[in-house]
Design an enzyme around this catalytic site. Sequence first.
Site, PDB file in Angstrom:
ATOM      1  N   GLY A   1      24.015  50.018  34.191  1.00 41.47           N
ATOM      2  CA  GLY A   1      22.814  49.233  33.947  1.00 41.47           C
ATOM      3  C   GLY A   1      22.981  47.885  34.613  1.00 41.47           C
TER       4      GLY A   1
ATOM      5  N   HIS B   1      25.648  43.337  34.055  1.00 44.77           N
ATOM      6  CA  HIS B   1      25.684  44.738  33.662  1.00 44.77           C
ATOM      7  C   HIS B   1      25.642  44.888  32.140  1.00 44.77           C
ATOM      8  CE1 HIS B   1      26.830  46.219  37.643  1.00 44.77           C
ATOM      9  NE2 HIS B   1      27.813  45.343  37.688  1.00 44.77           N
TER      10      HIS B   1
ATOM     11  N   THR C   1      31.239  55.961  35.705  1.00 45.35           N
ATOM     12  CA  THR C   1      30.268  55.014  36.255  1.00 45.35           C
ATOM     13  C   THR C   1      30.319  54.934  37.778  1.00 45.35           C
ATOM     14  OG1 THR C   1      31.882  53.259  35.824  1.00 45.35           O
ATOM     15  CG2 THR C   1      30.154  53.595  34.185  1.00 45.35           C
TER      16      THR C   1
ATOM     17  N   TYR D   1      36.961  53.322  47.940  1.00 47.48           N
ATOM     18  CA  TYR D   1      35.760  52.970  47.184  1.00 47.48           C
ATOM     19  C   TYR D   1      35.563  53.929  46.007  1.00 47.48           C
ATOM     20  CZ  TYR D   1      30.952  52.473  45.746  1.00 47.48           C
ATOM     21  OH  TYR D   1      29.825  52.304  44.977  1.00 47.48           O
TER      22      TYR D   1
ATOM     23  N   ARG E   1      32.852  46.357  44.537  1.00 49.57           N
ATOM     24  CA  ARG E   1      32.736  44.968  44.996  1.00 49.57           C
ATOM     25  C   ARG E   1      33.927  44.596  45.875  1.00 49.57           C
ATOM     26  NH1 ARG E   1      29.459  44.562  40.377  1.00 49.57           N
ATOM     27  NH2 ARG E   1      28.880  46.763  40.411  1.00 49.57           N
TER      28      ARG E   1
ATOM     29  N   GLY F   1      23.555  53.983  40.050  1.00 53.57           N
ATOM     30  CA  GLY F   1      23.484  55.165  39.208  1.00 53.57           C
ATOM     31  C   GLY F   1      22.088  55.764  39.241  1.00 53.57           C
TER      32      GLY F   1
END
Length: 523
Positions: free
Chosen positions: A342, A406, A433, A457, A477, A493
Site C-alpha cells: 500500500g 506505506h 510484498t 532486485y 529502492r 502490487g
Amino acid sequence: MTSKRPAQPRRRRDRHGCTPIVAKRRTGRVRLQLPPRPPVDEEFVQNHVGRITAEHSTGVDVATRPVVDGYSIFRGGRNMTETALSKFADRSVPFSGDRLAVAAGLCAGSRDPHVLYESGGRVCWAEGELAVVELRGDGDLTVSAGGEQVSISCIGSPLATVGEALAAAGTAAAGDRWRAYGWAAFELSQVLAGSVRTPEPVLRLTVPEREIVLDGDVAALRARTEDELDQLRDRLVTASADAGGELVEVDLEEGADSYRRAVSEAVDTIRAGTLEKVILSRRVPVPGAIDLPATYLAGRRANDPVRSFVVRQGNWEAAGFSPEIVATVTADGIAVTQPLAGTRALVGEAELDRARREELSRDPKEVYEHAISVRRSATELAEVCVPGTVRVGDFMSVRDRGSVQHLGSEVTGRLRPGTDCWAAFSVLFPAVTASGIPKAEACRLIDRVEPGNRGLYSGAVLTVDSEGALDAALVLRSVFRQEGRTWLRAGAGIVPQSDPERELEETREKLRSVSRFLVRAAS
C-alpha cells in the site's frame, strides 16, 4: 547365523562439534562430518521449502552422492581447525565520527569484495573473503575455505544445506565466532521451488577477513593479526566519503508502455482467479558511470530505510535503502517479518503528505493489498513456528520511506524446536510484498511478462552468524551495477482493482527514492 560386525571405536568430536574422518575415496584427505542434522518435517520440505531431486542433479546417483556430511575443506590430511583463523584479533576503540560517511569512505577506499550493512543505527563493514558459500541456480553449492574449493549437490532443503556448509566453513576458517555477509537473488525462489533454471549464482555468503562494527561511540575491529588491526584502525581514522558531486539524470519513462500492458495482463489473470496479487516491476537504465559510495551516502541522507547497504561481492555491485525486512531471526528463535504494501507519494509538504496518508489508510485497493500480504506472511511463519505463537502487531500503520509512505505491519513467531533461521528464511523468501499470492503462480507470471532475470532486485542482502541469528533486508529502492551496466528498478502490487496508469505512477514514486541521488563518477 549372521556374523556381527566388529565394534567400531567411537569417534571423538572436536570443540566445534565436528568429527574428522578419513575419506576412503580421497586418500590423504580429511573430510568434515557435521553434527547430526535436527529432525526435518519432510512434508514441509517437499511442499514449502522445495527439493532438488535426482532430475536436477549433476548426474551423481542420489544413493551415493554426499550432501554436506562429507565435503572436504582440508588439504593433505591437515585439519584446518587446528591452525584456523580462530585466533582472530579483536579491538575496541573510541569512535565519534559520522558512521555512514566513514563506512561509505571505507567502501570507496576498498579494492576487495566488501559489504556495508546498516541496521538500527549500527553500521557493519566487512572486507575480504575468508570463506565463501555460493549456491547456483542449478542447485549446486560451492564451498571455498583455506584454499580449497568443493562442490556439493543439494538434496532436500537447499537452504538447510547452505546453513550446514556455512557453519562448517565459517568455523573452520574463523573459529567459534563468525559473521557472514552476502546476498540472495530473486531467482533463489526458483531453486526453493525445485525449478532448475540457470547455472548463475543465486546466493552468496562470505566470512570476511576484516570487519568493523560502528555502534554508538565505539568501533569494534576484527582482523587476523595485531598488525592488520593497526592497519584497520588507521583506515578507520582516515576514511570519509563526500555525498556531493554532479548528478546523473535518468528517464523514468523508460519502458512505461510495456509496463502498462503487463499490468493489464496481470489484472486479467487475477480476475480469472489464477492468483490474488502479483508484483510487477520495470527496469530503468542509468546512463554513464556513478560513484556508488557517494550515491549511497547522498541517498541515505534523504531516505528513511529500515536497513541500508552497499555490496560489492561476487558478480554484483549495489547500494540500497531497504524499506522492509524479509526476515529477522534472533539467536533464541524469534522470527520477525514486516510486510509493507500500500503506497502513496511523500513529497515533503506537510499538508499534502497528510492528505495522502489519510487517503492511503482509507483506499480499499491499498488496504486489501496490505491485508492479504499480512495474512500470507502469518501463514508462512506458522509453518515453522510453535502453534499459537504467531502474532500480528502494529497492524497497518503508515511508515515513511523516502519518497513514499506505506502501510506496514509486523508479524512475529517463535520457531519450533529443531527449526533454525534457514527454515524461516525459506518460507518467507521471496518476500510476499515483492512476489505475490500464491507465490508460485505469481513467480510464473513475473517470469512470463518481465524481460530477463530480476537478479538482486526483490532478493535480499543478509547477515547470519555463528549463534544462528539472521537478518535479511529486502532489496528495493536500490541501484545495481553488473558487467558495465547500471540500472534502477521498481515495481507495484497488482490486485483486481489495479489501474495500469496508477501502478505506473507508483513505480515512478519509488524510483525517485534513488534516482535523485545518483552521483556521477569522477572521470
